[in-house]
Design an enzyme around this catalytic site. Structure first.
Site, mmCIF file in Angstrom:
data_model
loop_
_atom_site.group_PDB
_atom_site.id
_atom_site.type_symbol
_atom_site.label_atom_id
_atom_site.label_comp_id
_atom_site.label_asym_id
_atom_site.label_seq_id
_atom_site.Cartn_x
_atom_site.Cartn_y
_atom_site.Cartn_z
ATOM 1 N N ARG A 26 14.817 4.756 -1.613
ATOM 2 C CA ARG A 26 14.752 3.634 -0.664
ATOM 3 C C ARG A 26 14.789 4.099 0.787
ATOM 4 N NH1 ARG A 26 18.942 -0.468 -3.651
ATOM 5 N NH2 ARG A 26 17.697 -0.855 -5.514
ATOM 6 N N ASP A 76 7.210 -1.964 -5.561
ATOM 7 C CA ASP A 76 8.306 -2.522 -6.329
ATOM 8 C C ASP A 76 7.999 -2.343 -7.809
ATOM 9 O OD1 ASP A 76 9.783 -5.070 -7.713
ATOM 10 O OD2 ASP A 76 10.827 -4.440 -5.898
#
Length: 341
Positions: A26, A76
């Protein structure tokens, strides 16, 4: 292109690059002011993930700022259920929603829409053309078990009870779902590799919620099939497996799935991992994201311990899970100084 000029790719292929490569899960996201500015301009998360220009820019932001050795595609894991025919939305403050949830509907009622993945391949092409030559480009997908938990419940859940009930109640139907996810995942990761990624990571974020027998059935077996299928198409592309929360079951995962490297979350004792994992198998991780937030002596002690334990094993420095939104940028710079000292 591999070799000493790409330290991360070299480590994933069991080589010695002469430096410790680092990237952070991330690393493209809310802790960066440039990301927040772009999101304010572009709108919601899903809009950006399917916008190749925006997604490419977000992927590149942490590389420009920090010079990480790896760039991770901004996307995602739920684009795969979207491509399998579920509707995907992101609700502000609540997270993703998939409809219809498969605890209320049958997989056979969905019509696959693989063309929904086309913008992501375009993002890969844009990033691959813009990355510094020494930076390894990482693609990713969710592993079948974790993706299935979202498809069954229609959203994330703390204990994945809906998917676990489904798997116990109707294992044949659940196997059909796992097989469908696996097939789409192979095609999706293969498409990323064709477009320009150099290694891929399988995120099994909810692997820790399963019993040993279910772990074999719903994590190890489908992961092994995905790895074998990808190796048949792309034999030179390393695959990182990240079964978060799997604890002692990680050793079996490493032996039986065929992955080229193992991601370790922050709960795994690095001494245990070094002792129990196959000799020479590259590992990635496992700094606690909260230690990065704490900074200072706590951060330095934790980071140096990990580096020391894996001194004699191919190791990619990373967090045990994703970087948190309130992480100070100065602490990321400090971590880079420690790892690269």
């Amino acid at each position: 292109m591999s070799g000493p000029s790409k330290p991360l790719l070299t480590v994933l292929k069991r080589g010695n690059p002469g430096k410790k490569p680092i990237w952070l899960m991330r690393q493209a996201g809310r802790y960066l002011p440039e990301y927040r500015a772009l999101r304010a301009e572009k709108g919601g998360f899903l809009d950006m993930a399917y916008d190749p220009d925006a997604a490419a820019e977000i992927t590149l932001q942490p590389i420009r700022r920090f010079g990480f050795d790896g760039a991770i595609l901004f996307s995602d894991i739920l684009v795969v259920p979207h491509a399998l025919g579920q509707d995907l939305t992101f609700v502000a403050g609540e997270g993703p929603r998939l409809a219809p949830p498969l605890m209320d509907a049958a997989l056979g009622a969905l019509r696959p829409v693989p063309e929904r993945l086309a913008p992501i391949y375009k993002t890969v092409e844009k990033v691959a053309a813009a990355l510094p030559p020494e930076t390894t480009f990482l693609g990713f997908a969710g592993s079948p078990w974790t993706v299935a938990t979202y498809m069954v419940a229609g959203q994330g859940s703390r204990e994945q009870a809906e998917a676990r009930r489904y798997a116990y109640r109707d294992p044949a139907a659940f196997q059909h779902l796992i097989d469908a996810i696996s097939g789409m995942t192979v095609d999706y990761l293969s498409g990323q590799i064709d477009a320009g990624v150099e290694a891929v990571q399988l995120f099994d974020s909810w692997a820790g919620s399963l019993s040993p027998q279910q772990f074999e059935q719903w994590v190890i077996a489908p992961t092994a099939r995905i790895v074998a299928a990808l190796k048949a198409r792309h034999p030179d592309t390393p695959i990182i497996g990240f079964p978060k929360g799997a604890g002692g079951k990680i050793a079996a995962y490493a032996r039986e799935t065929g992955v080229d490297a193992i991601g370790l979350d922050e709960t795994v004792d690095p001494h245990w991992a070094h002792r129990e994992l196959p000799a020479g198998l590259p590992v990635q991780g496992n700094l606690d994201p909260l230690a990065l937030i704490a900074g200072g002596e706590m951060l330095e002690t934790a980071a140096r311990r990990i580096i020391s334990v894996f001194e004699d094993r191919p190791h990619v420095f990373n967090l045990g899970h994703g970087i948190l939104p309130d992480t100070p940028i100065d602490h990321v710079n400090a971590l880079l100084g420690i790892v690269r000292a």
